[in-house]
Design a protein around this motif. Structure first.
Motif, mmCIF file in Angstrom:
data_model
loop_
_atom_site.group_PDB
_atom_site.id
_atom_site.type_symbol
_atom_site.label_atom_id
_atom_site.label_comp_id
_atom_site.label_asym_id
_atom_site.label_seq_id
_atom_site.Cartn_x
_atom_site.Cartn_y
_atom_site.Cartn_z
ATOM 1 N N GLY B 12 39.143 33.372 46.300
ATOM 2 C CA GLY B 12 39.854 33.963 45.176
ATOM 3 C C GLY B 12 40.931 34.936 45.616
ATOM 4 N N LEU B 13 40.571 35.857 46.522
ATOM 5 C CA LEU B 13 41.570 36.833 46.967
ATOM 6 C C LEU B 13 42.637 36.139 47.807
ATOM 7 N N VAL B 26 49.361 37.489 38.863
ATOM 8 C CA VAL B 26 47.977 37.103 39.111
ATOM 9 C C VAL B 26 46.975 38.197 38.732
ATOM 10 N N GLU B 27 45.888 37.781 38.077
ATOM 11 C CA GLU B 27 44.777 38.698 37.807
ATOM 12 C C GLU B 27 43.504 38.098 38.399
ATOM 13 N N VAL B 28 42.756 38.912 39.147
ATOM 14 C CA VAL B 28 41.502 38.452 39.760
ATOM 15 C C VAL B 28 40.329 39.135 39.068
ATOM 16 N N PHE B 29 39.319 38.345 38.702
ATOM 17 C CA PHE B 29 38.122 38.918 38.073
ATOM 18 C C PHE B 29 36.919 38.757 38.984
ATOM 19 N N GLU B 30 36.222 39.862 39.221
ATOM 20 C CA GLU B 30 35.003 39.833 40.027
ATOM 21 C C GLU B 30 33.873 40.460 39.206
ATOM 22 N N GLN B 31 32.794 39.700 39.015
ATOM 23 C CA GLN B 31 31.715 40.175 38.130
ATOM 24 C C GLN B 31 31.021 41.433 38.659
ATOM 25 N N LYS B 151 43.741 44.664 49.700
ATOM 26 C CA LYS B 151 44.868 45.596 49.889
ATOM 27 C C LYS B 151 46.187 44.830 49.812
ATOM 28 N N GLY B 152 46.262 43.714 50.522
ATOM 29 C CA GLY B 152 47.476 42.890 50.505
ATOM 30 C C GLY B 152 47.820 42.442 49.092
ATOM 31 N N CYS B 153 46.808 42.015 48.347
ATOM 32 C CA CYS B 153 47.015 41.591 46.964
ATOM 33 C C CYS B 153 47.592 42.721 46.122
ATOM 34 N N LYS B 159 46.550 42.212 40.064
ATOM 35 C CA LYS B 159 45.558 43.111 39.442
ATOM 36 C C LYS B 159 44.166 42.595 39.784
ATOM 37 N N ILE B 160 43.356 43.441 40.410
ATOM 38 C CA ILE B 160 41.986 43.046 40.750
ATOM 39 C C ILE B 160 41.032 43.852 39.875
#
Ligand SMILES: Cc1cc2nc3c(=O)[nH]c(=O)nc-3n(C[C@H](O)[C@H](O)[C@H](O)COP(=O)(O)OP(=O)(O)OC[C@H]3O[C@@H](n4cnc5c(N)ncnc54)[C@H](O)[C@@H]3O)c2cc1C
Lengths: 87, 335
Positions: B12-13, B26-31, B151-153, B159-160
């Motif tokens: 994902g990342l 991009v938006e990343v979702f982590e439960q 960090k790179g993202c 958005k994480i």
């Protein structure tokens, strides 16, 4: 004076505060970013200090922060004992 | 191009990073927390010893990407190149494997137990019959890989959202904290949870979940160079912190994250048989992880409608996922 919080991984209070300021504000992330609580003592010596710092910096109570997963075994066990080969 | 990525592991990342570089939003979702998934629980063995041309190429590309990203993001992944040793009780089968990999251009060597002793003197030559040695293999510490990618993202504007479970309600809609958000593409990079997302959307897949247990000893001065894996399932290596990290290849079926004494006993037996000198070392902690694997051993990759599948990396995600994430970003931008 440098206040050592975690002796196993040689982390000072400033190191922990720095990590919290970088955004590692929950105990699971803070543990995995700094390495605190993953050394030989497995948190027995440092977890209470870390909880105190985290609580002071985030304004959350120690209960709200919670404790990180306690990994087995409670005390280190040598491989020869586990394998049942005590020769 | 607006993309939602479900899962804050290496897939994902990784795809979020490459997509952001190509200009996507991009938006990343982590439960839970980053590192909750297999990407935070693995042994970091990096190899290209696969039985498929595409997998070999993608593994070699992933190795290059680790080095490229380390300098691009300015983050040390603690990559240690000490080679990768596959030990086997079945020399004929292993020799065939090595022949295939050589014909695919991979620099691997077929070794006798005596040859292995030269690479690692403490090994018990009676505990296996032959070995395949990949000199460019490595061990990486998974935690800095994930923190570095994150960090790179962030530096590229991704958005994480951690501690944020996402429910995929349709091929273009994600429900987060009671709000439904719309995207052009949704990436299913949810590791062992990927099949649940697909099932909900009616997308077919052959993913199954594997649970694997692992443990770590107290630190020693660095002395084991290669990552070692045996055909009986045992693997072990030494991290840059000096700990011996080792486990037993998992079995499909269970999805819990419990740790068992059965595992520790079996590990202790197999590990001390292979490297008798380890017998005095103490186990400091044990844990377990879950990953998703496909039947043919290749990742589940590509578009199914508007959902991009980036999962099914099995027990080789650290060796493969970055190259597949890079390829995914290109296919998503073209869509
Ligand atoms: C014990 C063990 C040892 C291993 N050793 C190696 C090795 O030596 N070499 C190697 O190459 N590979 C190894 N692997 C395999 C490797 O770890 C995996 O293939 C890889 O980490 C998979 O990455 P991923 O990003 O696809 O999945 P994950 O890292 O599992 O990430 C998926 C994430 O998605 C999140 N998620 C799921 N559903 C949702 C949702 N609805 N909303 C929000 N978030 C969600 C999960 O919480 C999880 O964090 C090992 C695995 C284990 C368990």
């Amino acid at each position: 004076m440098r206040k050592v919080v975690c002796r196993c991984e040689d982390l000072s209070e400033e190191d922990i505060i720095h990590a919290i300021e970088l955004g590692f504000k929950d105990i699971e992330s803070l543990k995995r970013f700094t390495g605190a609580m993953t050394g030989p003592c497995q948190g027995k010596g440092c977890m209470m200090h870390i909880l105190r710092i985290l609580s002071q910096k985030t304004g959350k109570s120690v209960e709200e922060i919670g404790v990180t997963t306690q990994r087995q075994p409670v005390n280190p066990v040598p491989l020869y004992i586990l394998s049942g080969d005590e020769k | 191009m607006k993309v939602a990525v479900i899962g804050g592991g290496i897939s994902g990342l990784g795809v979020a990073y490459f997509l952001a570089k190509l200009g996507a939003e991009v938006e990343v979702f982590e439960q839970k927390y980053l590192l909750y998934g297999a990407s935070g629980r693995n042994s970091g063995g990096i190899t290209a010893q696969f039985m498929d041309k595409e997998l070999i190429e993608m593994a070699l590309r992933t190795m290059k990407l680790y080095e490229k990203l380390q300098s691009e993001i300015k983050f040390n992944f603690l990559l240690r190149k000490g080679g990768y040793l596959k030990l086997s009780d079945n020399p004929r089968e292993l020799e065939k494997e090595v022949e295939y990999q050589k014909s695919a251009g991979l620099k691997v060597k077929f070794l006798s137990p005596e040859d292995v002793k030269e690479i690692f003197p403490d090994i018990n030559t009676n505990a296996f019959k032959a070995a395949s040695y990949f000199k460019d293999g490595a061990v990486i510490f998974p935690w800095p890989v994930i923190w570095g990618l994150a960090k790179g993202c962030r530096e590229l504007g991704v958005k994480i959202y951690d501690w944020t479970p996402a429910e995929v309600v349709s091929e273009t809609e994600v429900k987060v904290k009671n709000e439904v958000k719309k995207y052009d593409v949704i990436v299913n990079a949810a590791g062992a949870w990927s099949a649940e997302i697909n099932n909900k959307l009616g997308i077919k897949n052959d993913l199954r979940v594997v649970k694997e247990e692992i443990c770590v000893t107290e630190s020693l001065r660095p002395y084991i160079d290669p990552y070692i894996i045996h055909s009986n399932g045992l693997y072990l290596s030494q991290s840059m912190r000096g700990e011996i990290v080792g486990g037993i290849v998992g079995k499909a079926g269970e999805k819990s994250l419990d740790s068992s004494l059965d595992f520790l006993v079996k590990y202790a037996k197999l590990a001390t048989k292979l490297v008798p000198k380890l017998r005095g070392l103490s186990i400091l902690r044990q844990w377990s992880g879950v990953y998703d694997e496909t039947k043919n051993g290749k990742p589940n990759f590509g578009f199914t409608g508007k959902v991009f599948q980036l999962n099914g990396f099995g027990k080789n995600g650290m060796s493969l996922a970055l190259a597949y994430a890079e390829k995914a970003s290109k296919e998503i931008m073209k869509s």
